[in-house]
Design an enzyme around this catalytic site. Structure first.
Site, PDB file in Angstrom:
ATOM      1  N   SER A 179      44.328  16.381  48.228  1.00 13.33           N
ATOM      2  CA  SER A 179      45.510  17.246  48.109  1.00 13.33           C
ATOM      3  C   SER A 179      45.891  17.413  46.648  1.00 13.33           C
ATOM      4  O   SER A 179      46.274  16.465  45.966  1.00 13.33           O
ATOM      5  CB  SER A 179      46.685  16.636  48.880  1.00 13.33           C
ATOM      6  OG  SER A 179      47.828  17.427  48.653  1.00 13.33           O
TER       7      SER A 179
ATOM      8  N   MET B 129      54.173  25.352  53.856  1.00 12.73           N
ATOM      9  CA  MET B 129      55.440  24.789  54.320  1.00 12.73           C
ATOM     10  C   MET B 129      56.534  25.725  53.833  1.00 12.73           C
ATOM     11  O   MET B 129      57.291  25.407  52.904  1.00 12.73           O
ATOM     12  CB  MET B 129      55.606  23.365  53.766  1.00 12.73           C
ATOM     13  CG  MET B 129      54.686  22.361  54.445  1.00 12.73           C
ATOM     14  SD  MET B 129      54.359  20.914  53.426  1.00 12.73           S
ATOM     15  CE  MET B 129      52.985  21.529  52.443  1.00 12.73           C
TER      16      MET B 129
ATOM     17  N   MET C 279      50.747  16.469  61.368  1.00 11.93           N
ATOM     18  CA  MET C 279      51.366  15.786  60.221  1.00 11.93           C
ATOM     19  C   MET C 279      51.568  14.307  60.557  1.00 11.93           C
ATOM     20  O   MET C 279      52.071  13.969  61.629  1.00 11.93           O
ATOM     21  CB  MET C 279      52.739  16.402  59.888  1.00 11.93           C
ATOM     22  CG  MET C 279      52.721  17.789  59.282  1.00 11.93           C
ATOM     23  SD  MET C 279      51.720  17.996  57.793  1.00 11.93           S
ATOM     24  CE  MET C 279      52.480  16.839  56.644  1.00 11.93           C
TER      25      MET C 279
ATOM     26  N   MET D  41      55.086  24.973  49.129  1.00 11.20           N
ATOM     27  CA  MET D  41      56.432  24.575  49.581  1.00 11.20           C
ATOM     28  C   MET D  41      57.469  25.499  48.969  1.00 11.20           C
ATOM     29  O   MET D  41      57.406  25.781  47.767  1.00 11.20           O
ATOM     30  CB  MET D  41      56.716  23.145  49.119  1.00 11.20           C
ATOM     31  CG  MET D  41      55.713  22.127  49.612  1.00 11.20           C
ATOM     32  SD  MET D  41      56.144  20.497  48.965  1.00 11.20           S
ATOM     33  CE  MET D  41      54.891  19.495  49.749  1.00 11.20           C
TER      34      MET D  41
ATOM     35  N   HIS E 133      42.832  20.615  49.517  1.00 17.09           N
ATOM     36  CA  HIS E 133      44.038  20.882  50.304  1.00 17.09           C
ATOM     37  C   HIS E 133      45.143  21.335  49.352  1.00 17.09           C
ATOM     38  O   HIS E 133      45.434  20.653  48.358  1.00 17.09           O
ATOM     39  CB  HIS E 133      44.446  19.611  51.048  1.00 17.09           C
ATOM     40  CG  HIS E 133      45.612  19.787  51.969  1.00 17.09           C
ATOM     41  ND1 HIS E 133      45.490  20.325  53.235  1.00 17.09           N
ATOM     42  CD2 HIS E 133      46.930  19.495  51.812  1.00 17.09           C
ATOM     43  CE1 HIS E 133      46.670  20.348  53.823  1.00 17.09           C
ATOM     44  NE2 HIS E 133      47.568  19.851  52.979  1.00 17.09           N
TER      45      HIS E 133
ATOM     46  N   ASP F 215      49.053  22.570  49.022  1.00 17.90           N
ATOM     47  CA  ASP F 215      50.358  22.559  49.688  1.00 17.90           C
ATOM     48  C   ASP F 215      51.295  23.574  49.059  1.00 17.90           C
ATOM     49  O   ASP F 215      51.595  23.494  47.863  1.00 17.90           O
ATOM     50  CB  ASP F 215      50.979  21.168  49.568  1.00 17.90           C
ATOM     51  CG  ASP F 215      50.274  20.147  50.437  1.00 17.90           C
ATOM     52  OD1 ASP F 215      50.136  20.397  51.643  1.00 17.90           O
ATOM     53  OD2 ASP F 215      49.846  19.109  49.895  1.00 17.90           O
TER      54      ASP F 215
ATOM     55  N   HIS G 182      47.984  24.912  53.102  1.00 17.43           N
ATOM     56  CA  HIS G 182      48.994  24.437  54.061  1.00 17.43           C
ATOM     57  C   HIS G 182      50.348  24.990  53.638  1.00 17.43           C
ATOM     58  O   HIS G 182      50.898  24.559  52.621  1.00 17.43           O
ATOM     59  CB  HIS G 182      48.966  22.894  54.041  1.00 17.43           C
ATOM     60  CG  HIS G 182      50.036  22.240  54.839  1.00 17.43           C
ATOM     61  ND1 HIS G 182      50.357  20.902  54.670  1.00 17.43           N
ATOM     62  CD2 HIS G 182      50.856  22.698  55.813  1.00 17.43           C
ATOM     63  CE1 HIS G 182      51.328  20.576  55.505  1.00 17.43           C
ATOM     64  NE2 HIS G 182      51.659  21.644  56.198  1.00 17.43           N
TER      65      HIS G 182
ATOM     66  N   ASP H 189      47.394  14.726  57.883  1.00 18.27           N
ATOM     67  CA  ASP H 189      47.931  14.927  56.535  1.00 18.27           C
ATOM     68  C   ASP H 189      49.161  14.058  56.353  1.00 18.27           C
ATOM     69  O   ASP H 189      50.153  14.224  57.072  1.00 18.27           O
ATOM     70  CB  ASP H 189      48.287  16.415  56.378  1.00 18.27           C
ATOM     71  CG  ASP H 189      48.812  16.771  54.994  1.00 18.27           C
ATOM     72  OD1 ASP H 189      48.730  15.929  54.082  1.00 18.27           O
ATOM     73  OD2 ASP H 189      49.292  17.913  54.849  1.00 18.27           O
TER      74      ASP H 189
HETATM   75  C1  DX5 Z   1      53.066  16.567  52.389  1.00 16.81           C
HETATM   76  C2  DX5 Z   1      51.830  17.352  52.127  1.00 16.81           C
HETATM   77  C3  DX5 Z   1      50.628  16.524  51.926  1.00 16.81           C
HETATM   78  C4  DX5 Z   1      50.669  15.579  50.765  1.00 16.81           C
HETATM   79  C5  DX5 Z   1      49.997  14.317  51.229  1.00 16.81           C
HETATM   80  O1  DX5 Z   1      54.092  17.440  52.741  1.00 16.81           O
HETATM   81  O2  DX5 Z   1      51.558  18.235  53.193  1.00 16.81           O
HETATM   82  O3  DX5 Z   1      49.447  17.312  51.887  1.00 16.81           O
HETATM   83  O4  DX5 Z   1      50.022  16.051  49.615  1.00 16.81           O
HETATM   84  O5  DX5 Z   1      50.166  13.357  50.269  1.00 16.81           O
HETATM   85  P1  DX5 Z   1      49.821  11.819  50.510  1.00 16.81           P
HETATM   86  O6  DX5 Z   1      48.359  11.729  50.828  1.00 16.81           O
HETATM   87  O7  DX5 Z   1      50.203  11.188  49.221  1.00 16.81           O
HETATM   88  O8  DX5 Z   1      50.672  11.369  51.672  1.00 16.81           O
HETATM   89 ZN    ZN Z   2      49.593  19.263  53.268  1.00 16.85          ZN
END
Ligand code: DX5
Ligand code: ZN
Length: 220
Positions: free
Chosen positions: A9, A69, A138, A38, A34, A36, A67, A176
């Protein structure tokens, strides 16, 4: 299992150096990156958007596992398709129109993924299971890296794997949040085959050998 995939990630990487961080990921045996997204509304944190992903695309040939969010992610389907996303994964909780949004992702030429938060039941996925290429369960509440793995979520991985078998479907199952060398094997045993790991991987100087520790743990 040969279809196991590691997805570092980029949320845990150095944001001022995405090009070199992507190069570090390319040097490992990881199959995915990956990414993210947000928006500060669906989750209480902001990361970056499609323009940044488009810039990243110039520096990596790996599968971009994006991903989202964000509230109403269907607004951004074309933007992420143009940015070079390979898989676009969206939350059932983020739109009233999850079915249509997943159809839109597929129509734009990307693989479609659906994701549920720890507090959302597997039943909410059932109406869209035949549409998706990937189901993400998740294993932390989304928004931040570095949180503790929630083991209760693994029951949902098992349920989704059972539903996949009953329905004769073929999607991947991704986990994840809090995935590391201690938690990854339980995820695989429950039925997951795509493993996102952020803080566990990037805390190491040597990303290549850190990815290998996950592969070793999977084979324990
Ligand atoms: C959290 C993200 C994850 C995050 C995971 O909202 O969706 O992808 O990067 O991080 P770790 O592996 O540190 O939990
Ligand atoms: Zn994620």
């Amino acid at each position: 299992m040969s279809n196991q995939k590691i997805a570092p990630s980029i949320l845990a990487a150095d944001y001022a150096n995405f090009a070199s961080e992507l190069k570090r990921i390319e040097e490992t045996s990881a199959e995915y990156v990956h990414i993210d997204i947000m928006d500060g509304q669906f989750v209480p944190n902001i990361s970056f958007g499609a323009d940044v992903v488009a810039s990243m695309r110039k520096h990596s040939k790996l599968v971009f596992d994006v991903h989202l969010m964000v509230v109403n992610p269907e607004r951004f389907v074309d933007a992420y398709a143009q940015a070079g996303a390979d898989i676009m994964t969206i939350h059932t909780e983020s739109t009233l129109h999850i079915h249509g949004a997943l159809q839109k992702i597929k129509a734009a030429g990307m693989k479609a993924g659906v994701v549920i938060n720890p507090g959302t039941p597997v039943e909410n996925l059932i109406p869209v299971l035949d549409l998706v290429d990937q189901v993400l369960i998740m294993t932390v509440n989304p928004g931040f890296g570095g949180q503790a793995f929630i083991p209760e979520c693994l029951e949902k991985v098992t349920k989704v794997a059972q539903l996949r078998q009953e329905k004769g479907l073929h999607f991947d199952i991704e986990v994840d949040g809090g995935v590391d060398n201690k938690t990854i094997k339980a995820c695989a045993d429950a039925g997951a085959n795509v493993f996102v790991a952020g803080s566990y991987l990037f805390k190491a100087q040597d990303l290549v050998s850190q990815v290998e520790t996950l592969r070793v743990a999977l084979n324990d």
